[in-house]
Design an enzyme around this catalytic site. Structure first.
Site, PDB file in Angstrom:
ATOM      1  CE  LYS A  53      -3.917  -2.397   1.996  1.00 50.89           C
ATOM      2  NZ  LYS A  53      -4.574  -2.921   3.198  1.00 50.89           N
ATOM      3  CD  GLN A  97      -3.691  -4.554   6.241  1.00 52.93           C
ATOM      4  OE1 GLN A  97      -3.749  -3.506   5.596  1.00 52.93           O
ATOM      5  NE2 GLN A  97      -4.064  -5.702   5.726  1.00 52.93           N
ATOM      6  CG  ASP A 120     -10.423  -0.565   4.668  1.00 54.65           C
ATOM      7  OD1 ASP A 120     -10.085  -1.048   3.581  1.00 54.65           O
ATOM      8  OD2 ASP A 120      -9.763  -0.673   5.715  1.00 54.65           O
TER       9      ASP A 120
HETATM   10  N1  GUN Z   1      -6.904  -6.995   5.715  1.00 53.45           N
HETATM   11  C1  GUN Z   1      -7.108  -7.748   4.610  1.00 53.45           C
HETATM   12  N2  GUN Z   1      -7.802  -7.042   3.690  1.00 53.45           N
HETATM   13  C2  GUN Z   1      -8.036  -5.831   4.224  1.00 53.45           C
HETATM   14  C3  GUN Z   1      -8.692  -4.660   3.759  1.00 53.45           C
HETATM   15  O1  GUN Z   1      -9.228  -4.579   2.654  1.00 53.45           O
HETATM   16  N3  GUN Z   1      -8.713  -3.609   4.607  1.00 53.45           N
HETATM   17  C4  GUN Z   1      -8.145  -3.660   5.835  1.00 53.45           C
HETATM   18  N4  GUN Z   1      -8.232  -2.572   6.595  1.00 53.45           N
HETATM   19  N5  GUN Z   1      -7.542  -4.718   6.303  1.00 53.45           N
HETATM   20  C5  GUN Z   1      -7.473  -5.799   5.500  1.00 53.45           C
END
Ligand code: GUN
Length: 285
Positions: A53, A97, A120
C-alpha cells in the site's frame, strides 16, 4: 474460450489515470492526497499488504504515512492515534490493517475513524450510505470487481448477477453495487439450497467463498461472466481461486484469473478512494 479479464493491466490503467489526477489536484489545491495506514503487531501477511500500500501511494504521488504499533498496543492508544489522524489536514484516508490483535475490539476501532476518511468504507455510516445508493466511498474489493466488469465492456444493467458469499467486506456490499448498476441480484451462501442451480442462472457470477476450485463447469452457464474473488493457498503453496479455471474458462465469455484478476484491483481502489476523499475534503474548504 473466454476472454481473460487482466486485472494487472486494468489496475495499471487506473493508476495512470490517478497519477494524472494527482497532478491536477495538487495544482488546483496546493496539497497532495494523503493516506495513513496503521498496522498493529507482526502479522506477516499484513506487513506485506501494508508495504504494498505504501509503495502504491508513492507510485501515484500521494503523501503517505505508515504507523507501526507493537502487538501489545492498548485499544486506547490505537484510538488516540486514529483521533490524531482524524484531525490531521494532510491525511484524507485512514486504513487500519485487519486483523487486529485479539485484545482490541475491531468495531470500536472502525467506529472511531472519521467516515469521511474511511477509505475501506467499513464504518457503519458508509455501510449505510452504500445501502441507500448515495456514496462517495465503496469497499475496495467489490468496487474493483465493478471496474473490472465495466472496463471489459460488459453491460451490467438488467443482467442476472449471482454473488456467492455474504461477508461484510465482499458479498453484501457487492450486492449493493450491482443493484446500483441495475443488475438483478441474488446472494448465496453455505446454506443455499441447490447452489449449482442458482449459479447456472447467472449472467455474472461472483465467487467469494474462500474454497479452492469450488466452482466447476456444472455451476456456470454458457457465456457467463465469471469473477473470482477467492485467494486460497493450494497444497503446493500456489495461489488458487474459488473457481476451477481450467473447467470454467471454456464455458465463460469473460473470466478473471487468480492471481492477476481481482487481487491487483483492491489497492488500486484504495488509491481511488483516497483521491475521492481528498477531493471531497477540498470542496469543503
Ligand atoms: N486486511 C485484509 N484485507 C483488508 C482490507 O481490505 N482492509 C483492511 N483494513 N484490512 C485488510
Amino acid at each position: 474460450m473466454a476472454k481473460i479479464i487482466d486485472g494487472k493491466a486494468i489496475s495499471a490503467e487506473i493508476r495512470k489515470e490517478i497519477c494524472e489526477e494527482v497532478k491536477s489536484f495538487e495544482a488546483e489545491n496546493g496539497f497532495l492526497p494523503g493516506l495513513a495506514v496503521i498496522i498493529v503487531g507482526e502479522n506477516p501477511a499484513s506487513k506485506v499488504y501494508v508495504r504494498n500500500k505504501k509503495k502504491a501511494c508513492e507510485d501515484v504521488g500521494f503523501y503517505s504515512e505508515v504507523i507501526e504499533m507493537p502487538e501489545e498496543t492498548s485499544e486506547e492508544e490505537l484510538l488516540s492515534v486514529i483521533d490524531r489522524l482524524n484531525n490531521d489536514k494532510k491525511i484524507h484516508g485512514i486504513l487500519v490493517q485487519l486483523p487486529l490483535p485479539k485484545h482490541i475490539n475491531e468495531e470500536s476501532v472502525l467506529l472511531k475513524i472519521n467516515p469521511a476518511k474511511d477509505v475501506d468504507a467499513f464504518h457503519p455510516f458508509n455501510v449505510g450510505k452504500i445501502m441507500t445508493g448515495n456514496y462517495d466511498l465503496a469497499p475496495c474489493t467489490p468496487a474493483g470487481v465493478m471496474e473490472l466488469i465495466r472496463r471489459s465492456g460488459v453491460e451490467i444493467r438488467g443482467k442476472e448477477c449471482v454473488i456467492v458469499g455474504r461477508s461484510n467486506i465482499v458479498g453484501k456490499p457487492q450486492a449493493m453495487l450491482m443493484l446500483a448498476a441495475d443488475a438483478t441480484v441474488t446472494i448465496c451462501h453455505s446454506r443455499t439450497k441447490d447452489l449449482a442451480d442458482v449459479c447456472r442462472r447467472a449472467d455474472i457470477l461472483v465467487a467469494a467463498i474462500g474454497k479452492p476450485n469450488f466452482f466447476g463447469a456444472d455451476m456456470v452457464k454458457e457465456g457467463a461472466v465469471v469473477i473470482d474473488v477467492g485467494i486460497n493457498r493450494g497444497d503446493d503453496g500456489k495461489l488458487v481461486g474459488d473457481v476451477n479455471f481450467a473447467e470454467v474458462e471454456p464455458k465463460a465469455s469473460y473470466i478473471t484469473p487468480v492471481p492477476g484478476g481481482v487481487g491487483p484491483m483492491t489497492i488500486t481502489m484504495l488509491l481511488k478512494n483516497t483521491l475521492t476523499a481528498a477531493k471531497v475534503s477540498a470542496k469543503k474548504h
